[in-house]
Design an enzyme around this catalytic site. Structure first.
Site, PDB file in Angstrom:
ATOM      1  N   ASP A  11       3.026   1.874 -10.046  1.00  0.00           N
ATOM      2  CA  ASP A  11       3.085   2.228  -8.560  1.00  0.00           C
ATOM      3  C   ASP A  11       2.093   1.326  -8.276  1.00  0.00           C
ATOM      4  OD1 ASP A  11       3.301   3.785  -6.204  1.00  0.00           O
ATOM      5  OD2 ASP A  11       1.561   4.674  -6.499  1.00  0.00           O
ATOM      6  N   SER A  12       1.913   1.190  -6.902  1.00  0.00           N
ATOM      7  CA  SER A  12       0.984   0.565  -6.154  1.00  0.00           C
ATOM      8  C   SER A  12      -0.538   1.039  -6.553  1.00  0.00           C
ATOM      9  CB  SER A  12       1.082   0.569  -4.453  1.00  0.00           C
ATOM     10  OG  SER A  12       1.173   2.008  -4.121  1.00  0.00           O
ATOM     11  N   TYR A  43       1.362  -0.834  -0.703  1.00  0.00           N
ATOM     12  CA  TYR A  43       2.605  -1.948  -0.589  1.00  0.00           C
ATOM     13  C   TYR A  43       3.273  -1.721   0.647  1.00  0.00           C
ATOM     14  CZ  TYR A  43       2.983  -2.904  -5.814  1.00  0.00           C
ATOM     15  OH  TYR A  43       2.669  -3.175  -7.111  1.00  0.00           O
ATOM     16  N   CYS A  74       7.493   4.165  -7.708  1.00  0.00           N
ATOM     17  CA  CYS A  74       7.178   4.023  -6.197  1.00  0.00           C
ATOM     18  C   CYS A  74       8.454   3.782  -5.148  1.00  0.00           C
ATOM     19  CB  CYS A  74       6.416   2.694  -5.900  1.00  0.00           C
ATOM     20  SG  CYS A  74       5.793   2.171  -4.375  1.00  0.00           S
ATOM     21  N   THR A  76       8.678   2.713  -2.154  1.00  0.00           N
ATOM     22  CA  THR A  76       8.587   1.532  -1.466  1.00  0.00           C
ATOM     23  C   THR A  76       8.970   0.154  -2.218  1.00  0.00           C
ATOM     24  OG1 THR A  76       6.693   2.506  -0.317  1.00  0.00           O
ATOM     25  CG2 THR A  76       7.040   0.095   0.016  1.00  0.00           C
ATOM     26  N   CYS A 184       7.387   9.337  -0.784  1.00  0.00           N
ATOM     27  CA  CYS A 184       6.667   8.577  -1.559  1.00  0.00           C
ATOM     28  C   CYS A 184       5.638   9.249  -2.764  1.00  0.00           C
ATOM     29  CB  CYS A 184       5.446   8.174  -0.388  1.00  0.00           C
ATOM     30  SG  CYS A 184       3.912   7.259  -0.828  1.00  0.00           S
ATOM     31  N   THR A 185       5.427   8.610  -3.569  1.00  0.00           N
ATOM     32  CA  THR A 185       5.002   9.177  -4.917  1.00  0.00           C
ATOM     33  C   THR A 185       3.276   9.791  -4.732  1.00  0.00           C
ATOM     34  OG1 THR A 185       4.546   7.066  -5.797  1.00  0.00           O
ATOM     35  CG2 THR A 185       6.778   8.311  -6.443  1.00  0.00           C
TER      36      THR A 185
HETATM   37  N1  DGL Z   1       3.586   5.582  -3.766  1.00  0.00           N
HETATM   38  C1  DGL Z   1       4.111   4.479  -2.936  1.00  0.00           C
HETATM   39  C2  DGL Z   1       5.460   5.115  -2.714  1.00  0.00           C
HETATM   40  O1  DGL Z   1       6.155   5.764  -3.299  1.00  0.00           O
HETATM   41  C3  DGL Z   1       3.203   4.069  -2.183  1.00  0.00           C
HETATM   42  C4  DGL Z   1       3.422   2.747  -1.314  1.00  0.00           C
HETATM   43  C5  DGL Z   1       2.435   2.187  -0.761  1.00  0.00           C
HETATM   44  O2  DGL Z   1       1.526   1.599  -1.611  1.00  0.00           O
HETATM   45  O3  DGL Z   1       2.432   2.095   0.425  1.00  0.00           O
HETATM   46  O4  DGL Z   1       6.183   4.373  -1.683  1.00  0.00           O
END
Ligand code: DGL
Length: 264
Positions: A11-12, A43, A74, A76, A184-185
């Site tokens: 993930d980010s 992200y 993630c 995104t 969003c996770t």
């Molecule tokens: N956890 C990411 C998601 O599910 C977050 C994205 C981000 O870093 O903006 O979208």
């Protein structure tokens, strides 16, 4: 490809731990490698091309470590890059998708809310999802501006986070939303505060457990499930500040863990 090889999950940042938890619980025999790309989060503020580049680098890192499957934990990144990743890498790749279909099935009021990053909400993948599964309900999109940063800072319960959530959620309640999709996770870590704001009559959905089930199915289909006698575990990496990552991951994982530097 052998069943004893690890599974990469990324993930980010720390949001994907909300998915990793379900994967580890469902597949305790599997060796998991988690990458938090903290140096490049959020992200949501990158272009789709930049996100895809991050995903490719992380995928190569996992492949160098012998990964047999990959979970893009993630929403995104899934929206921006999963199709191209699947084209260019041959291992099974599982991605996230906001729970629009189960939300439409669960709503009584006929109005559902989707809280996600602007990147996810603006993506073609998401608009196709809504077209396909959301047509029998009113689907209201709400960008969760600032929430990823609050979670990354470990700020799960402050007045600032509460205020921010109210700004995002109260307009949804006013429009009659009775099912809220966390797209969003990072957001499942805010569930206690979200519940406090939306009350008991709103159903809150996220897809972490469904992703774990889908991963299990794909491993079985490809005959890649680890033997039940194997000692599963998780190895953590972060491209961000290691001390902060280590304390955040340990806090959310519920025990002290070592986080290694993610080097590309
Ligand atoms: N956890 C990411 C998601 O599910 C977050 C994205 C981000 O870093 O903006 O979208």
């Amino acid at each position: 490809m052998s069943s004893q090889q690890p599974i990469g999950i990324f993930d980010s940042g720390i949001g994907g731990l909300s998915v990793l938890r379900h994967v580890h619980d469902l597949l305790p025999d599997e060796q998991l490698i988690y990458v938090a790309d903290g140096a490049h989060m959020p992200y949501g503020s990158l272009t789709p091309g930049e996100i895809e580049e991050r995903c490719r680098r992380i995928t190569v890192f996992f492949i160098d470590r012998g990964a047999k499957a990959l979970v893009v934990a993630c929403n995104t990144a899934t929206a921006a890059a999963i199709e191209n990743l699947r084209q260019d890498f041959s291992l099974p790749i599982i991605g996230m998708e906001p729970a629009v279909k189960p939300a439409v099935e669960a709503t009584g009021s006929g109005v559902i809310g989707v809280l996600a990053t602007s990147g996810t909400l603006a993506s073609e993948k998401f608009s196709m999802l809504v077209k396909r599964f959301g047509s029998s309900a009113e689907v209201i999109f709400q960008p969760g501006l600032g929430l990823v940063e609050q979670v990354e800072a470990g700020d799960f319960d402050s007045d600032k986070t509460r205020k921010l959530l109210k700004v995002h959620l109260l307009p949804l309640l006013e429009r009659g939303v009775d099912v809220l999709v966390l797209g969003c996770t990072h957001y499942p870590f805010l569930t206690p505060l979200i519940r406090e704001i939306v009350g008991r009559n709103v159903t809150i959905l996220d897809t972490g457990s469904a992703i774990a089930v889908e991963l299990k199915r794909q491993l079985e289909k490809n005959r890649l499930s680890a033997a039940t006698s194997s000692a599963g575990g998780v190895q953590f990496f972060s491209s961000g500040e290691i001390e902060h990552s280590q304390s955040m991951v340990s806090h959310l994982w519920g025990r002290n863990v070592v986080v290694e530097k993610f080097v590309e």
